[in-house]
Write an enzyme that holds these catalytic residues in place. Sequence first.
Site, PDB file in Angstrom:
ATOM      1  CB  CYS A   1      -2.839   4.545   8.899  1.00  0.00           C
ATOM      2  SG  CYS A   1      -3.916   5.032   7.538  1.00  0.00           S
ATOM      3  NE  ARG A   2       0.907   0.720   8.499  1.00  0.00           N
ATOM      4  CZ  ARG A   2       1.590   0.060   7.580  1.00  0.00           C
ATOM      5  NH1 ARG A   2       1.961  -1.188   7.813  1.00  0.00           N
ATOM      6  NH2 ARG A   2       1.905   0.630   6.427  1.00  0.00           N
TER       7      ARG A   2
END
Length: 158
Positions: free
Chosen positions: A13-14
């Site tokens: 994700c990040r």
Amino acid sequence: MVKILFVCLGNICRSPMAEAIFKHLAYNEGLDSKLYIQSAGTAGYHIGDAPDYRTIQVCTENDIEIHHKGQKLQKEDFLEYDYIIGMDEDNIQDILDRRGTIAGKAEILKMRAFDTINKDGDVPDPYYGSLIQFNEVYVMLSRCAPALLNYIRNKSGV
Ligand code: 4NP
């Protein structure tokens, strides 16, 4: 070549989003041949996986190319990379634990330290959230990236 590694927990994700945004910025600044930019997770749950579909969606909507396969932070990374950048405080603690006594060259930094609004916070984990949280992460990372690039340019002379 200056080597930069973005790190979060799962590396879907990040940190792949941070990698993609930073590559885009480096390209626009004409620095893509001088910077090697990658991402990894402190956990190995998603080794070999593509980024989360919401990370891909947010990047695509913002015209940011994203290509990554999940990988786990390795001890050798502390020797190879010049900068290792964690997304939240847990990431920083896990990175420091993994480094242990290795006398690597990597400088360990927290992404939000480069924020122009609030330098004390985390880039929050959006995994159990919705597209709203992924968009918030995108805005936050985009805000931090130019100041991080300036820091690296000054420190590494690129
Ligand atoms: P990330 O988000 O650390 O931003 O990639 C997560 C992705 C997966 C999981 C946790 C956080 N997981 O538990 O599988």
